[in-house]
Design a protein around this motif. Structure first.
Motif, PDB file in Angstrom:
ATOM      1  N   HIS A   1      -4.320   7.283  -0.305  1.00  0.00           N
ATOM      2  CA  HIS A   1      -3.888   6.002   0.241  1.00  0.00           C
ATOM      3  C   HIS A   1      -4.326   4.933  -0.750  1.00  0.00           C
ATOM      4  O   HIS A   1      -5.513   4.715  -0.945  1.00  0.00           O
ATOM      5  CB  HIS A   1      -4.537   5.804   1.622  1.00  0.00           C
ATOM      6  CG  HIS A   1      -4.070   4.588   2.341  1.00  0.00           C
ATOM      7  ND1 HIS A   1      -4.688   4.080   3.447  1.00  0.00           N
ATOM      8  CD2 HIS A   1      -3.026   3.765   2.108  1.00  0.00           C
ATOM      9  CE1 HIS A   1      -4.057   3.009   3.861  1.00  0.00           C
ATOM     10  NE2 HIS A   1      -3.043   2.798   3.055  1.00  0.00           N
TER      11      HIS A   1
ATOM     12  N   ASN B   1       1.194   5.515   0.490  1.00  0.00           N
ATOM     13  CA  ASN B   1       0.600   6.772   0.939  1.00  0.00           C
ATOM     14  C   ASN B   1       1.269   7.897   0.160  1.00  0.00           C
ATOM     15  O   ASN B   1       2.473   8.082   0.257  1.00  0.00           O
ATOM     16  CB  ASN B   1       0.855   6.984   2.437  1.00  0.00           C
ATOM     17  CG  ASN B   1      -0.170   6.275   3.284  1.00  0.00           C
ATOM     18  OD1 ASN B   1      -1.268   5.963   2.817  1.00  0.00           O
ATOM     19  ND2 ASN B   1       0.173   6.019   4.518  1.00  0.00           N
TER      20      ASN B   1
ATOM     21  N   GLN C   1       0.872  -1.172   0.000  1.00  0.00           N
ATOM     22  CA  GLN C   1       0.000   0.000   0.000  1.00  0.00           C
ATOM     23  C   GLN C   1       0.904   1.215   0.000  1.00  0.00           C
ATOM     24  O   GLN C   1       1.990   1.172   0.566  1.00  0.00           O
ATOM     25  CB  GLN C   1      -0.868   0.021   1.261  1.00  0.00           C
ATOM     26  CG  GLN C   1      -1.774  -1.185   1.360  1.00  0.00           C
ATOM     27  CD  GLN C   1      -2.690  -1.110   2.560  1.00  0.00           C
ATOM     28  OE1 GLN C   1      -2.707  -0.131   3.289  1.00  0.00           O
ATOM     29  NE2 GLN C   1      -3.460  -2.165   2.759  1.00  0.00           N
TER      30      GLN C   1
ATOM     31  N   LYS D   1      -8.438   5.628   0.276  1.00  0.00           N
ATOM     32  CA  LYS D   1      -8.850   6.814   1.022  1.00  0.00           C
ATOM     33  C   LYS D   1      -8.214   8.032   0.372  1.00  0.00           C
ATOM     34  O   LYS D   1      -7.095   7.968  -0.118  1.00  0.00           O
ATOM     35  CB  LYS D   1      -8.361   6.683   2.465  1.00  0.00           C
ATOM     36  CG  LYS D   1      -9.023   7.622   3.438  1.00  0.00           C
ATOM     37  CD  LYS D   1      -8.746   7.168   4.875  1.00  0.00           C
ATOM     38  CE  LYS D   1      -9.144   8.231   5.858  1.00  0.00           C
ATOM     39  NZ  LYS D   1      -8.091   9.244   6.053  1.00  0.00           N
TER      40      LYS D   1
HETATM   41  C1  LIG Z   1      -1.101   5.318   5.128  1.00  0.00           C
HETATM   42  O1  LIG Z   1      -1.934   6.222   5.801  1.00  0.00           O
HETATM   43  C2  LIG Z   1      -2.998   5.610   6.510  1.00  0.00           C
HETATM   44  C3  LIG Z   1      -3.821   6.702   7.124  1.00  0.00           C
HETATM   45  O2  LIG Z   1      -4.400   7.481   6.147  1.00  0.00           O
HETATM   46  C4  LIG Z   1      -2.433   4.685   7.565  1.00  0.00           C
HETATM   47  O3  LIG Z   1      -3.498   4.040   8.232  1.00  0.00           O
HETATM   48  C5  LIG Z   1      -1.543   3.652   6.907  1.00  0.00           C
HETATM   49  O4  LIG Z   1      -0.934   2.845   7.871  1.00  0.00           O
HETATM   50  C6  LIG Z   1      -0.485   4.319   6.071  1.00  0.00           C
HETATM   51  N1  LIG Z   1       0.228   3.291   5.322  1.00  0.00           N
HETATM   52  C7  LIG Z   1       1.554   3.308   5.118  1.00  0.00           C
HETATM   53  C8  LIG Z   1       2.118   2.197   4.342  1.00  0.00           C
HETATM   54  O5  LIG Z   1       2.241   4.220   5.527  1.00  0.00           O
END
Ligand SMILES: *[C@@H]1O[C@H](CO)[C@@H](O)[C@H](O)[C@H]1NC(C)=O
Ligand SMILES: *[C@@H]1O[C@H](CO)[C@@H](O)[C@H](O)[C@H]1NC(C)=O
Ligand SMILES: *[C@@H]1O[C@H](CO)[C@@H](O)[C@H](O)[C@H]1NC(C)=O
Length: 432
Positions: A245, A180, A178, A219
């Motif tokens: 995200h 961000n 994932q 998100k």
């Molecule tokens: C990305 O951001 C979300 C909150 O918006 C958080 O819950 C998540 O852990 C983050 N993921 C990474 C890979 O940093």
């Protein structure tokens, strides 16, 4: 009158004429109407009246100390994430509206026209651009667009834009990763006291959002940040952070990369159960090694270099390749031992005395009995079937020693590989 005397008069007349024409052209002060009467439409008249003294470089406020409030909302249409370039490309509409004090009119004066369409380069525009641009070739704004001006002075512009934001990909969990990403925008040169940016209903809209085939948008949000610098205590600087995200659709990669890794691990484990005398065991190990190398090459080309965070899937294949290489070495050793045990010449078949003793000691152990699935008892060589032929007994015992040794090595190899694979998959398989 001599020609030289008439010169000042001519210049005077000429000058008067010029002044008169200029006065005609200017029309009423403040309302620079065209002096030459011709058939002019209300629309043209309105444009003339609005733009004759309009300066698109000056902020559209009457009191210079007041700010221009820009309402802003980003309509994301689609995005592209490039993990090789570490860039998130956002294709969107940026809806902006503000009040331009210089573009107000009284509709009844102009046949009730209350909307005017203008090009963005004809009016004052907020200098909003992207801060963390991933492509410095462009100026981080938009090409051009058409805007709508209402008689109240409200201007509405919705430029289409393609902004790429720097977004460092973290591929450690690939293909279950994932990301961000943040895109930061704001006024390029003006402070919050000159240009106040306001988010309009959450600041981000996903109407008509076209989903990405590789990524799912989990998100998205927008947040206004106001910063103050100690070097400019009377000014604030505003920026808007758009957070995205995103999550990779992993099903296809699970089918093409994860499941094959299990299959070739099974091939390696299965090779321990093949007859060590036949070369198909060696072949199985070779095929497994080859598959590992091919997959490692594929992953090496597919995934960009990821700094110190090597993707776990590459570590999995690497460690599995090491286990398979061990199996390959063991297959060669065991085949060699088996062939020497089949050799009838007593000298080459002789098992070293220390190994013989070792096998004897080890066989008495309960764990080893378990490992060999009770196939042999500790009183090896006493088996009646081998004692039937007296001449063969010594060779038979030798053969059996070799066979037991090979079996122990096989079972041990299998067990160690199985446990290692188990630990590997538990520890390394990326979590959903
Ligand atoms: C990305 O951001 C979300 C909150 O918006 C958080 O819950 C998540 O852990 C983050 N993921 C990474 C890979 O940093
Ligand atoms: C901008 O002007 C509005 C209205 O005059 C005011 O409410 C707002 O506080 C101002 N913003 C800044 C950052 O000064
Ligand atoms: C900030 O404002 C104060 C009061 O209005 C003024 O005295 C000061 O000189 C200003 N500072 C700067 C850096 O403009």
């Amino acid at each position: 009158m001599s020609p030289s005397d008439s010169m000042p008069y001519k210049i005077l007349i000429f000058y008067t004429l010029i002044t008169f024409c200029t006065w005609l052209a200017q029309g009423e002060p403040g309302k620079c109407r065209d002096g030459i009467t011709k058939n002019i439409t209300p629309h043209q008249l309105l444009r003339q009246d609005l733009f004759c003294s309009y300066d698109k470089e000056s902020r559209p406020v009457i009191d210079f100390h007041k700010n221009v409030t820009v309402d802003l909302k980003l309509f994301v249409k689609f995005f592209v994430f490039d993990e090789h370039k570490n860039v998130l490309e956002v294709h969107a509409w940026l809806a902006m509206s503000w009040t331009d004090e210089g573009l107000k009119w009284n509709p009844p004066d102009y046949s009730n026209i209350n909307v005017l369409h203008v090009k963005d380069y004809d009016i004052w525009m907020p200098d909003i651009s992207i801060y963390n641009s991933g492509n410095m070739e462009t100026n981080g704004a938009w090409d051009y667009t058409h805007c709508v001006v209402y008689s109240t002075g409200i201007v509405l512009c919705v430029p289409t834009l393609k902004w790429s934001a720097q977004c460092k990909a973290n591929l450690q969990q690939w293909p279950f990763d994932q990301q961000n990403c943040t895109m930061t925008i704001g006024s390029w040169s003006q402070s919050g006291e000159q240009l106040d940016i306001n988010l309009k209903d959450q600041g981000i809209g996903l109407e008509d959002f076209a989903s990405n085939r590789e990524w799912e948008l989990l998100k998205s949000s927008a947040k206004k940040e106001v910063t103050k610098y100690s070097s400019a205590p009377n000014s604030t600087y505003q920026s808007i952070d758009f957070h995205f995200h995103i999550k990779r659709h992993a099903d296809a990669y699970a089918a093409t990369v994860i499941i094959p890794s299990l299959a070739i691990a099974l091939l390696t484990l299965g090779s321990y159960w093949l007859d060590p005398n036949k070369s198909n065991r060696l072949a199985a190990c070779c095929i497994s090694t080859l598959c590992h190398c091919l997959y490692l090459q594929y992953l090496g080309l597919k995934l960009p270099v990821n700094g110190t965070m090597t993707p776990i899937i590459i570590l999995l294949y690497r460690d599995s390749l090491i286990i398979t290489s061990m199996a390959l070495v063991l297959a060669v050793v065991v085949e060699r031992m088996s062939s020497s045990s089949n050799d009838t010449s007593a000298t080459s078949a002789a098992i070293p005395a220390w190994l013989d003793r070792f096998v004897g000691v080890v066989l008495d152990h309960k764990a080893v009995q378990l490992l060999l699935l009770g196939k042999f008892d500790s009183k090896r060589g006493d088996g009646t079937s081998l004692m039937e032929n007296g001449t063969q007994s010594n060779e038979g015992k030798q053969n059996k020693d070799w066979f037991i040794l090979v079996t122990i090595i096989n079972r041990l190899g299998f067990l160690v590989s199985l446990i290692t694979y188990f630990i590997l998959y538990i520890a390394l398989i990326p979590k959903y």
